[in-house]
Design a protein around this motif. Structure first.
Motif, PDB file in Angstrom:
ATOM      1  N   GLU A  82       1.037  -1.629  -0.411  1.00 51.53           N
ATOM      2  CA  GLU A  82       0.016   0.167  -0.022  1.00 51.53           C
ATOM      3  C   GLU A  82       0.909   1.414  -0.022  1.00 51.53           C
ATOM      4  O   GLU A  82       0.230   2.475  -0.790  1.00 51.53           O
ATOM      5  CB  GLU A  82      -0.904  -0.083   1.122  1.00 51.53           C
ATOM      6  N   CYS A 141      -6.963   6.946  -6.979  1.00 55.40           N
ATOM      7  CA  CYS A 141      -6.323   5.805  -6.235  1.00 55.40           C
ATOM      8  C   CYS A 141      -5.789   5.708  -5.001  1.00 55.40           C
ATOM      9  O   CYS A 141      -5.758   5.314  -4.118  1.00 55.40           O
ATOM     10  CB  CYS A 141      -4.918   5.195  -7.568  1.00 55.40           C
ATOM     11  N   HIS A 152      -6.817   3.613  -1.470  1.00 55.41           N
ATOM     12  CA  HIS A 152      -5.750   3.198  -0.856  1.00 55.41           C
ATOM     13  C   HIS A 152      -5.310   3.926   0.119  1.00 55.41           C
ATOM     14  O   HIS A 152      -4.719   3.031   2.013  1.00 55.41           O
ATOM     15  CB  HIS A 152      -4.321   3.057  -2.188  1.00 55.41           C
ATOM     16  N   LYS A 155      -7.995   1.678   2.031  1.00 58.99           N
ATOM     17  CA  LYS A 155      -7.173   0.351   2.191  1.00 58.99           C
ATOM     18  C   LYS A 155      -6.245   0.393   3.501  1.00 58.99           C
ATOM     19  O   LYS A 155      -6.777  -0.087   4.228  1.00 58.99           O
ATOM     20  CB  LYS A 155      -6.413  -0.332   1.014  1.00 58.99           C
TER      21      LYS A 155
END
Length: 186
Positions: A64, A79, A83, A86
């Motif tokens: 990551e 993105c 992320h 995430k």
């Protein structure tokens, strides 16, 4: 240039399997996937590369960090938001997330070595000076992982450039993680 936001009905037949799998995995069909479906080979290529990258020896947090380093460098708002979500879900240190979003050196020395190595690989087109490579290895990474960094850079360069070219919008599920280039975390 206009790129349609495909549905399963409007997408090229070769893209439908990948679109269906992506929607099942995430819980909805991401707009980026719907736009990338214009090129079934690009969409399938990204998904295959991403699976290879995720199946490598780099731990999830390191992967990551690499993705966010590439995403902020390439200014892919989508993105970065995806992320950030995430990283938040896996319990990453908020200071690490903020530094990644702000393109600052990371507070964790091991992750900072990965971030610096990733940027150096990109900036030197792989001609990494020995001292940078040695620093990466000194922080517990391996030669195999150095090559996995190249895989991650390639995978997420494909994704970030594709998202930017198609002007993929931010999905509503990611609004809380929105980002724009030059934005600094409070």
């Amino acid at each position: 240039m206009h790129f349609p936001t495909h549905t399963l009905d409007s997408a090229p037949a070769e893209a439908r399997r990948t679109m269906t799998a992506s929607a099942a995995h995430i819980g909805y069909l991401p707009a980026a996937v719907a736009k990338m479906a214009t090129s079934p080979r690009l969409l399938d290529g990204f998904m295959k590369l991403n699976a290879l990258f995720e199946g490598g020896t780099l731990d999830e947090l390191s992967r990551e960090v690499l993705v966010m380093t590439v995403a902020t460098r390439n200014e892919c708002h989508l993105c970065v938001a995806m992320h950030t979500a995430k990283l938040t879900a896996i319990g990453a240190d908020p200071a690490v997330i903020a530094a990644l979003r702000d393109q600052r050196p990371l507070p964790d020395p091991r992750l900072a070595a990965l971030q610096e190595f990733t940027l150096t690989v990109v900036e030197t087109a792989g001609n990494v000076p020995d001292e940078r490579a040695s620093d990466f290895l000194a922080h517990g990474y391996t030669p195999e992982q150095a090559l996995e960094v190249v895989l991650g850079i390639g995978t997420y360069t494909l994704s970030t450039l594709g998202n930017r070219l198609t002007a993929a919008p931010l999905d509503p599920a990611l609004t809380a993680f929105a980002w724009s280039a030059g934005q600094r975390t409070a």
